[in-house]
Design a protein around this motif. Structure first.
Motif, PDB file in Angstrom:
ATOM      1  N   ALA A  55       0.840  -1.202   0.000  1.00 27.92           N
ATOM      2  CA  ALA A  55       0.000   0.000   0.000  1.00 27.92           C
ATOM      3  C   ALA A  55       0.873   1.250   0.000  1.00 27.92           C
ATOM      4  O   ALA A  55       2.023   1.222   0.446  1.00 27.92           O
ATOM      5  N   ALA A  56       0.287   2.336  -0.491  1.00 27.13           N
ATOM      6  CA  ALA A  56       0.951   3.642  -0.430  1.00 27.13           C
ATOM      7  C   ALA A  56       0.381   4.373   0.783  1.00 27.13           C
ATOM      8  O   ALA A  56      -0.657   5.038   0.696  1.00 27.13           O
ATOM      9  N   TRP A  57       1.030   4.226   1.931  1.00 24.96           N
ATOM     10  CA  TRP A  57       0.524   4.784   3.174  1.00 24.96           C
ATOM     11  C   TRP A  57       0.663   6.306   3.185  1.00 24.96           C
ATOM     12  O   TRP A  57       1.473   6.891   2.455  1.00 24.96           O
ATOM     13  N   ALA A  58      -0.120   6.930   4.026  1.00 25.33           N
ATOM     14  CA  ALA A  58      -0.224   8.392   3.999  1.00 25.33           C
ATOM     15  C   ALA A  58       1.109   9.080   4.257  1.00 25.33           C
ATOM     16  O   ALA A  58       1.453  10.063   3.594  1.00 25.33           O
ATOM     17  N   GLY A  59       1.874   8.603   5.232  1.00 24.26           N
ATOM     18  CA  GLY A  59       3.145   9.247   5.539  1.00 24.26           C
ATOM     19  C   GLY A  59       4.116   9.207   4.376  1.00 24.26           C
ATOM     20  O   GLY A  59       4.808  10.186   4.090  1.00 24.26           O
ATOM     21  N   GLY A  60       4.171   8.074   3.694  1.00 21.61           N
ATOM     22  CA  GLY A  60       5.036   7.956   2.534  1.00 21.61           C
ATOM     23  C   GLY A  60       4.582   8.839   1.386  1.00 21.61           C
ATOM     24  O   GLY A  60       5.409   9.450   0.691  1.00 21.61           O
ATOM     25  N   GLN A  61       3.263   8.914   1.176  1.00 21.07           N
ATOM     26  CA  GLN A  61       2.750   9.794   0.120  1.00 21.07           C
ATOM     27  C   GLN A  61       3.090  11.254   0.413  1.00 21.07           C
ATOM     28  O   GLN A  61       3.488  12.009  -0.489  1.00 21.07           O
ATOM     29  N   ALA A  62       2.935  11.662   1.666  1.00 24.88           N
ATOM     30  CA  ALA A  62       3.227  13.055   2.023  1.00 24.88           C
ATOM     31  C   ALA A  62       4.707  13.366   1.837  1.00 24.88           C
ATOM     32  O   ALA A  62       5.073  14.416   1.281  1.00 24.88           O
ATOM     33  N   LEU A  63       5.578  12.469   2.282  1.00 26.29           N
ATOM     34  CA  LEU A  63       7.011  12.683   2.087  1.00 26.29           C
ATOM     35  C   LEU A  63       7.362  12.763   0.604  1.00 26.29           C
ATOM     36  O   LEU A  63       8.119  13.643   0.177  1.00 26.29           O
ATOM     37  N   ALA A  64       6.795  11.846  -0.189  1.00 30.03           N
ATOM     38  CA  ALA A  64       7.087  11.839  -1.619  1.00 30.03           C
ATOM     39  C   ALA A  64       6.611  13.127  -2.287  1.00 30.03           C
ATOM     40  O   ALA A  64       7.327  13.720  -3.104  1.00 30.03           O
ATOM     41  N   ARG A  65       5.411  13.573  -1.928  1.00 28.07           N
ATOM     42  CA  ARG A  65       4.877  14.807  -2.507  1.00 28.07           C
ATOM     43  C   ARG A  65       5.766  16.004  -2.134  1.00 28.07           C
ATOM     44  O   ARG A  65       6.058  16.863  -2.964  1.00 28.07           O
ATOM     45  N   TYR A  66       6.180  16.032  -0.883  1.00 31.14           N
ATOM     46  CA  TYR A  66       7.038  17.124  -0.415  1.00 31.14           C
ATOM     47  C   TYR A  66       8.358  17.153  -1.180  1.00 31.14           C
ATOM     48  O   TYR A  66       8.826  18.219  -1.606  1.00 31.14           O
ATOM     49  N   LEU A  67       8.974  16.000  -1.376  1.00 35.68           N
ATOM     50  CA  LEU A  67      10.265  15.952  -2.065  1.00 35.68           C
ATOM     51  C   LEU A  67      10.139  16.342  -3.530  1.00 35.68           C
ATOM     52  O   LEU A  67      11.003  17.045  -4.072  1.00 35.68           O
ATOM     53  N   VAL A 192       1.490  20.173   5.149  1.00 36.17           N
ATOM     54  CA  VAL A 192       0.325  19.346   5.495  1.00 36.17           C
ATOM     55  C   VAL A 192      -0.415  18.983   4.216  1.00 36.17           C
ATOM     56  O   VAL A 192      -0.624  19.837   3.344  1.00 36.17           O
ATOM     57  N   TYR A 193      -0.821  17.717   4.107  1.00 35.20           N
ATOM     58  CA  TYR A 193      -1.544  17.218   2.937  1.00 35.20           C
ATOM     59  C   TYR A 193      -2.748  16.399   3.393  1.00 35.20           C
ATOM     60  O   TYR A 193      -2.680  15.712   4.418  1.00 35.20           O
ATOM     61  N   ASP A 194      -3.826  16.445   2.625  1.00 33.41           N
ATOM     62  CA  ASP A 194      -4.958  15.546   2.827  1.00 33.41           C
ATOM     63  C   ASP A 194      -4.771  14.366   1.887  1.00 33.41           C
ATOM     64  O   ASP A 194      -4.872  14.511   0.662  1.00 33.41           O
ATOM     65  N   VAL A 195      -4.493  13.194   2.457  1.00 28.14           N
ATOM     66  CA  VAL A 195      -4.054  12.044   1.669  1.00 28.14           C
ATOM     67  C   VAL A 195      -5.104  10.932   1.692  1.00 28.14           C
ATOM     68  O   VAL A 195      -5.452  10.433   2.763  1.00 28.14           O
ATOM     69  N   MET A 200      -8.370  -0.214   4.744  1.00 31.24           N
ATOM     70  CA  MET A 200      -8.172  -0.780   6.077  1.00 31.24           C
ATOM     71  C   MET A 200      -7.910   0.294   7.130  1.00 31.24           C
ATOM     72  O   MET A 200      -7.972   0.018   8.321  1.00 31.24           O
ATOM     73  N   GLU A 201      -7.634   1.531   6.711  1.00 34.07           N
ATOM     74  CA  GLU A 201      -7.445   2.625   7.672  1.00 34.07           C
ATOM     75  C   GLU A 201      -8.748   3.020   8.353  1.00 34.07           C
ATOM     76  O   GLU A 201      -8.744   3.660   9.400  1.00 34.07           O
ATOM     77  N   GLY A 202      -9.887   2.690   7.740  1.00 33.36           N
ATOM     78  CA  GLY A 202     -11.176   3.022   8.339  1.00 33.36           C
ATOM     79  C   GLY A 202     -11.702   4.402   7.992  1.00 33.36           C
ATOM     80  O   GLY A 202     -12.801   4.765   8.393  1.00 33.36           O
ATOM     81  N   VAL A 203     -10.921   5.190   7.278  1.00 31.47           N
ATOM     82  CA  VAL A 203     -11.333   6.502   6.795  1.00 31.47           C
ATOM     83  C   VAL A 203     -10.858   6.626   5.350  1.00 31.47           C
ATOM     84  O   VAL A 203     -10.002   5.870   4.890  1.00 31.47           O
ATOM     85  N   GLU A 204     -11.425   7.598   4.618  1.00 29.54           N
ATOM     86  CA  GLU A 204     -11.023   7.770   3.224  1.00 29.54           C
ATOM     87  C   GLU A 204      -9.796   8.663   3.077  1.00 29.54           C
ATOM     88  O   GLU A 204      -8.988   8.473   2.160  1.00 29.54           O
ATOM     89  N   VAL A 205      -9.665   9.648   3.982  1.00 28.54           N
ATOM     90  CA  VAL A 205      -8.585  10.637   3.872  1.00 28.54           C
ATOM     91  C   VAL A 205      -7.984  10.874   5.255  1.00 28.54           C
ATOM     92  O   VAL A 205      -8.707  10.931   6.254  1.00 28.54           O
ATOM     93  N   ARG A 206      -6.678  11.005   5.286  1.00 27.31           N
ATOM     94  CA  ARG A 206      -6.017  11.386   6.534  1.00 27.31           C
ATOM     95  C   ARG A 206      -5.213  12.663   6.311  1.00 27.31           C
ATOM     96  O   ARG A 206      -4.458  12.771   5.340  1.00 27.31           O
ATOM     97  N   ARG A 207      -5.364  13.615   7.220  1.00 24.79           N
ATOM     98  CA  ARG A 207      -4.534  14.819   7.179  1.00 24.79           C
ATOM     99  C   ARG A 207      -3.145  14.437   7.667  1.00 24.79           C
ATOM    100  O   ARG A 207      -2.969  13.963   8.782  1.00 24.79           O
ATOM    101  N   THR A 208      -2.171  14.642   6.806  1.00 15.89           N
ATOM    102  CA  THR A 208      -0.829  14.102   7.031  1.00 15.89           C
ATOM    103  C   THR A 208       0.200  15.216   6.987  1.00 15.89           C
ATOM    104  O   THR A 208       0.179  16.064   6.092  1.00 15.89           O
ATOM    105  N   THR A 209       1.105  15.188   7.945  1.00 15.12           N
ATOM    106  CA  THR A 209       2.095  16.263   8.087  1.00 15.12           C
ATOM    107  C   THR A 209       3.495  15.723   7.796  1.00 15.12           C
ATOM    108  O   THR A 209       3.834  14.602   8.181  1.00 15.12           O
ATOM    109  N   VAL A 210       4.270  16.539   7.106  1.00 14.51           N
ATOM    110  CA  VAL A 210       5.715  16.283   6.984  1.00 14.51           C
ATOM    111  C   VAL A 210       6.392  17.089   8.080  1.00 14.51           C
ATOM    112  O   VAL A 210       6.244  18.327   8.155  1.00 14.51           O
TER     113      VAL A 210
END
Length: 214
Positions: A55-67, A192-195, A200-210
């Motif tokens: 899976a592409a977890w939220a923290g990894g997506q946020a880091l990738a987007r930031y970079l 901050v990103y809405d990812v 399986m996370e139980g929600v559709e979007v998580r607010r994720t911070t770098v």
């Protein structure tokens, strides 16, 4: 006889793009829980760790987007991606112009997934297989760590490791989707990103911070 990890991954995932990082293609599972069950059935072992590489977890997506949005963070620098999972942040660092990238994982299937995902994105990186938390810190200018605060025991081990890296001179970036065990008072928020996240996370979007270790 169980399939080789790379063959298993090809059979049970499909190439897709993470919602926040469409520049990168990954071998992702439609259902991580089902993938977990398939892994245990094929290996004929129970109690295996979750296939975080699927899976592409939220923290990894946020880091990738930031970079990718701030490539100067890693351009021309050495990068170490701790607990890399599917390799998303590591691949983003390579695409952003890092001089070299090393991805770390304890799961041999994750190492295989990182290899497949690296090839799918036409980038080059190396892998370190195994638990590095009790070893000497890696020699890297930039250290990435996504989705590491899901468990108190994990945080208790990882945080001293990251702080040792910072004391030695590495810049340390953490991607976190609001997990309860993140010690926010020991970090500096950068973006901050809405990812969108796996079901399986139980929600559709998580607010994720770098975050950065100051």
């Amino acid at each position: 006889m169980p399939a080789a990890p790379a063959d298993f991954i090809r059979a049970h995932t499909r190439l897709d793009v993470p919602p926040c990082v469409p520049e990168i293609r990954l071998h992702l599972a439609d259902d991580v829980v089902a993938l977990w069950e398939q892994t245990e059935a094929e290996l004929r072992r129970s109690g295996l760790p979750p296939p975080f590489w699927g899976a592409a977890w939220a923290g990894g997506q946020a880091l990738a987007r930031y970079l990718l949005d701030s490539p100067e963070t890693v351009r021309g620098r050495t990068v170490f991606d701790f607990a890399s999972g599917c390799g998303l942040a590591a691949i983003a660092a390579a695409k952003a112009g890092a001089a070299s990238v090393t991805a770390n994982e304890i799961d041999e299937y994750a190492i295989a997934a990182i290899g497949l995902n690296t090839a799918a994105n036409d980038v080059t990186l190396s892998c370190v297989h195994g638990d590095v938390l009790d070893r000497d810190p890696p020699d890297a200018a930039v250290v990435l760590a996504g989705d590491i605060c899901y468990d108190k025991a994990m945080v208790d081990r990882v945080l001293p490791f990251l702080e040792r890296l910072r004391e030695r001179g590495s810049e340390v970036f953490v991607g976190d989707p609001g997990r309860a065990y993140l010690p926010k008072d020991r970090f500096e928020a950068l973006a901050v990103y809405d990812v969108p996240v796996p079901e399986m996370e139980g929600v559709e979007v998580r607010r994720t911070t770098v975050w950065r270790v100051p």
